[in-house]
Design an enzyme around this catalytic site. Structure first.
Site: not given
Ligand code: GCO
Ligand code: MG
Length: 401
Positions: A37, A122, A147, A159, A209, A211, A235, A261, A282, A311, A315, A338, A401
């Protein structure tokens, strides 16, 4: 069974995807996802300019040998671009082997260890009420695990909070740089899960999550605050370059921890697993070296009570999701997968045998991975540059991020 051709297909049916197609002398072809991504073209070049020319004439049946040849042979090891490229070739070779033998890939991996693959969806909202409604829609659709993410009061663009039920973080226009405050987030999130538990009762699996946005001690505090609401997992509580960080989180909370991930190899997580400082790993097919390497990570995890939780954001293409489902069905220490349904255009470009039904998924019994690509249709969706947002603190400092 010689490899006689290969190509890299870049398309954007709803979002960008990079796909490898390998062809063998007897007309069988295999597909692999190579999408990274926001950095898609780097992998497309790695594959098209450097890897595919090396595969011509090799025996497609020698999956492990080709994996080692690409990994050790490049001299430059690991990293997201290299490992995504290797993953794509690896998945395509498993697809070819399955098609050649007339069996779905999970049968080659030891067969099914369970009836179906538990998935989580999600849910997100701008307020707690909206998030409750969103979780309710997933429950109504049959999900057993959801989630939950919610906008944090005082912050814009938190996020994970999408528009509608489909969340896509990459932005096609200009780079987006939303502001973040861990203080506001930490003060708010426990109230979200208190409410969700009160509304949905004890049995629904709730996930969250973070993140990578907290320090280890902040993550310990969050985990502890969430304990009464018994999450399935918390997560990515903190960035994981330093695997030792997770020991500190572990010392402070019994909330289960998931991470991985962004990991690309077993070397990114072996300490986390051996220390038993996480509960779910993940890593997934496309970013961690393919089916072959993911199985090695799962086997190490199995020794240490760590389960898989691949994951599966949008994407990761349908080719990756299909491959992940074959691994999920077969490994003993599967935890959860997921699942974010893809856009309708994506599903048209990648017709697939996998299906969702009653909160679980099935990879299907089509030989190979059970996913195809409509190349003519793909060509009508050209690549569009897009980036993930970059988080900054409220004072403008670049944040994790
Ligand atoms: C998740 C991830 C995604 C990522 C994305 C990045 O848990 O699904 O955190 O939201 O941000 O896949 O490319
Ligand atoms: Mg994630």
């Amino acid at each position: 069974m010689r490899i006689v051709g290969g190509k890299v297909i870049v398309c954007s049916p709803g979002r960008n995807f990079v796909t490898v197609k390998l062809e063998t002398e007897d007309g069988i072809y295999g597909l692999g996802d190579a999408t990274l991504n926001g950095r898609e073209l780097a992998v497309a070049s790695y594959l098209g300019d450097h890897v595919l020319p090396l595969l011509e004439g090799r025996d497609a049946r020698r999956i492990e040998d080709i994996w080692q040849f690409l990994y050790k042979g490049a001299y430059w090891r690991r990293g997201p671009v290299t490992m995504t490229a290797i993953a794509a070739v690896d998945a395509a070779l498993w697809d070819i082997k399955g098609k050649a033998l007339g069996v779905p890939v999970y049968q080659l991996l030891g067969g099914a260890s369970r009836d179906a693959v538990l998935v989580y969806g999600h849910a997100s909202g701008g307020t707690i009420d909206e998030t409750v409604d969103a979780v309710g829609r997933y429950v109504a659709a049959g999900y057993h695990a959801v989630r939950a993410q919610c906008s944090v009061p005082g912050l814009t663009d938190t996020y994970g909070v999408g528009r509608g039920d489909h969340y896509e973080p990459a932005v096609r226009t200009q780079l987006h740089e939303p502001r973040w405050s861990s203080t506001r987030y930490l003060n708010f999130v426990p109230s979200l899960f208190e409410r969700l538990r009160a509304v949905f009762g004890p049995d629904l699996h709730l996930l969250h999550d973070v993140h990578h946005r907290l320090t280890p001690i902040e993550a310990g505090r969050l985990g502890r605050a969430l304990e009464p609401h018994h999450l399935f997992w918390m997560e990515d509580p903190t960035p994981a370059e330093n695997q030792e960080s997770f020991r500190l989180i572990r010392q402070h909370t019994t909330t289960p921890i998931a991470v991985g991930e962004v990991f690309n190899s077993i070397f990114d997580c072996h300490r986390l697993i051996e220390d038993e400082s996480i509960d779910y790993i993940r890593t997934t097919v496309v970013h961690a070296g393919g089916i072959s390497h993911l199985r090695k990570i799962a086997s190490l995890a199995e020794l240490h009570h760590v389960r898989t939780g691949s994951h599966g954001a949008t994407d990761l293409s349908p080719v990756c999701l299909a491959a992940a489902l074959h691994v999920d069905l077969s490994v003993h220490n599967f935890g959860i997968q997921e699942y974010m349904p893809h856009a309708a255009d994506t599903d048209r470009v990648f017709p697939h045998a996998y299906r969702f039904e009653g909160g679980v998924m099935y990879p299907g019994d089509t030989p190979g991975l059970g996913v195809d690509i409509d190349e003519e249709l793909a060509a009508t969706f050209p690549y569009q540059r897009a980036y993930l947002p970059v988080a900054r603190l409220t004072d403008g400092t670049v944040h994790d991020w």
